[in-house]
Design an enzyme around this catalytic site. Sequence first.
Site, mmCIF file in Angstrom:
data_model
loop_
_atom_site.group_PDB
_atom_site.id
_atom_site.type_symbol
_atom_site.label_atom_id
_atom_site.label_comp_id
_atom_site.label_asym_id
_atom_site.label_seq_id
_atom_site.Cartn_x
_atom_site.Cartn_y
_atom_site.Cartn_z
ATOM 1 N N ASP A 2 0.839 -1.858 0.039
ATOM 2 C CA ASP A 2 0.380 -0.100 -0.305
ATOM 3 C C ASP A 2 1.064 1.493 -0.146
ATOM 4 O OD1 ASP A 2 -2.996 0.816 -0.076
ATOM 5 O OD2 ASP A 2 -2.667 -1.429 1.261
ATOM 6 N N GLY A 5 0.189 5.211 -4.576
ATOM 7 C CA GLY A 5 -0.414 6.279 -4.726
ATOM 8 C C GLY A 5 -0.256 7.649 -3.892
ATOM 9 N N ARG A 15 -0.322 8.991 -9.844
ATOM 10 C CA ARG A 15 0.166 7.374 -9.007
ATOM 11 C C ARG A 15 0.560 6.913 -9.769
ATOM 12 N NH1 ARG A 15 -4.130 6.726 -5.241
ATOM 13 N NH2 ARG A 15 -4.459 4.599 -5.711
ATOM 14 N N HIS A 19 2.968 3.585 -9.111
ATOM 15 C CA HIS A 19 3.068 2.698 -9.528
ATOM 16 C C HIS A 19 4.119 1.877 -9.367
ATOM 17 C CE1 HIS A 19 -0.998 1.969 -8.043
ATOM 18 N NE2 HIS A 19 -1.528 2.654 -8.893
ATOM 19 N N THR A 48 -9.506 -8.233 -6.685
ATOM 20 C CA THR A 48 -10.741 -8.486 -6.751
ATOM 21 C C THR A 48 -11.674 -6.807 -7.027
ATOM 22 O OG1 THR A 48 -11.978 -9.337 -4.680
ATOM 23 C CG2 THR A 48 -11.365 -10.537 -7.089
ATOM 24 N N LEU A 113 13.320 -18.703 -4.855
ATOM 25 C CA LEU A 113 12.226 -18.526 -4.239
ATOM 26 C C LEU A 113 10.585 -18.733 -5.152
ATOM 27 C CD1 LEU A 113 11.460 -16.300 -2.356
ATOM 28 C CD2 LEU A 113 11.844 -14.756 -4.345
ATOM 29 N N ARG A 169 2.090 -5.368 6.337
ATOM 30 C CA ARG A 169 1.067 -4.115 5.084
ATOM 31 C C ARG A 169 1.908 -2.688 5.489
ATOM 32 N NH1 ARG A 169 -5.697 -3.590 4.347
ATOM 33 N NH2 ARG A 169 -4.661 -1.574 2.587
ATOM 34 N N GLU A 188 1.570 -14.285 11.628
ATOM 35 C CA GLU A 188 2.299 -13.077 12.537
ATOM 36 C C GLU A 188 1.197 -11.335 11.507
ATOM 37 O OE1 GLU A 188 2.846 -12.629 15.563
ATOM 38 O OE2 GLU A 188 2.782 -14.997 16.046
HETATM 39 C C1 FPP Z 1 -1.414 -0.024 -3.599
HETATM 40 O O1 FPP Z 1 -1.429 1.073 -3.334
HETATM 41 C C2 FPP Z 1 -1.194 -0.732 -5.058
HETATM 42 C C3 FPP Z 1 -1.832 -1.580 -5.669
HETATM 43 C C4 FPP Z 1 -3.676 -1.755 -5.223
HETATM 44 C C5 FPP Z 1 -0.912 -2.225 -7.163
HETATM 45 C C6 FPP Z 1 0.001 -2.556 -7.275
HETATM 46 C C7 FPP Z 1 0.641 -3.007 -8.687
HETATM 47 C C8 FPP Z 1 1.943 -2.568 -8.721
HETATM 48 C C9 FPP Z 1 2.932 -1.593 -7.738
HETATM 49 C C10 FPP Z 1 2.449 -2.858 -10.338
HETATM 50 C C11 FPP Z 1 2.302 -4.019 -10.726
HETATM 51 C C12 FPP Z 1 3.599 -4.562 -10.889
HETATM 52 C C13 FPP Z 1 4.150 -5.675 -10.459
HETATM 53 C C14 FPP Z 1 4.835 -6.517 -11.228
HETATM 54 C C15 FPP Z 1 2.785 -6.771 -9.958
HETATM 55 P P1 FPP Z 1 -2.242 2.086 -3.527
HETATM 56 O O2 FPP Z 1 -2.768 2.440 -4.999
HETATM 57 O O3 FPP Z 1 -3.642 1.238 -3.147
HETATM 58 O O4 FPP Z 1 -1.930 3.639 -2.610
HETATM 59 P P2 FPP Z 1 -2.672 3.853 -1.806
HETATM 60 O O5 FPP Z 1 -3.229 3.994 -1.018
HETATM 61 O O6 FPP Z 1 -1.643 5.343 -1.478
HETATM 62 O O7 FPP Z 1 -3.507 5.015 -2.868
#
Ligand code: FPP
Length: 221
Positions: A2, A5, A15, A19, A48, A113, A169, A188
């Site tokens: 998380d 963004g 945003r 990512h 989802t 891994l 998280r 945990e």
């Molecule tokens: C959560 O942050 C992140 C996501 C929902 C997307 C994660 C995706 C990637 C890092 C790119 C995919 C690439 C690979 C290699 C799997 P958020 O957008 O919820 O952030 P916020 O809570 O600050 O808005």
Amino acid sequence: MDGNGRWALARGRKRREGHRAGTETIERLLDHLLEIKIPFVSLYAFSTENWKRPPTEVKAIFELLDEFIITRLEKLVRQGVRVVASGDLSRLPPKSQALLKDAIDKTKHAKRLIANFCLNYGSRDEIHRAAFFYAQSKKNKVNTKPPSEKEFRRFLWRPDLPDIDLLIRTAGEVRLSNFMLYQAAYAELYFTEKTWPEFEEKDIDDAITEFSRRKRKFGGL
Ligand code: FPP
């Protein structure tokens, strides 16, 4: 993972750039896990529920996934990282499906891994499907007993992966958000204020140190 963004917006960036930075954290994290000999990791990359995001953001996330595979697959093969996935991949853009299939195939013998990419993944969806496929396997005959854990697990996305030991998280959220509810029964939980792009090797080490201090009883004494 998380906070991508928020990390970007706090820096006056888009945003999508958050990512992208999050993708770089994934690469660093995999390198570090190999170094400290952690054999399994699951990454919650797209839930989802994430389809509710604006289509431009959804598109950007899958483009980054594609780019990650295109640019890092050779390295993953060299490093001995086996790519697997959890979630119904049939809803992903066709290009992402094809690239993932190729990554899964090219890394299938890797042993160091297992990296489980959770994509279009939701725990409730996984459990509903498992219940459905379990019932089908019994040809929908009425059973007198519920399945054992061993019988039921066979129908989860990755029955070959062990339960979660440590669930991390980032970005100050303190929820599971539909992530591996079955497999995290005795996990945990570790929460950190750091956003995913800021999460570093040392943060993994700190989480593992904290994990090793915890006394796990699994319901026993
Ligand atoms: C959560 O942050 C992140 C996501 C929902 C997307 C994660 C995706 C990637 C890092 C790119 C995919 C690439 C690979 C290699 C799997 P958020 O957008 O919820 O952030 P916020 O809570 O600050 O808005």
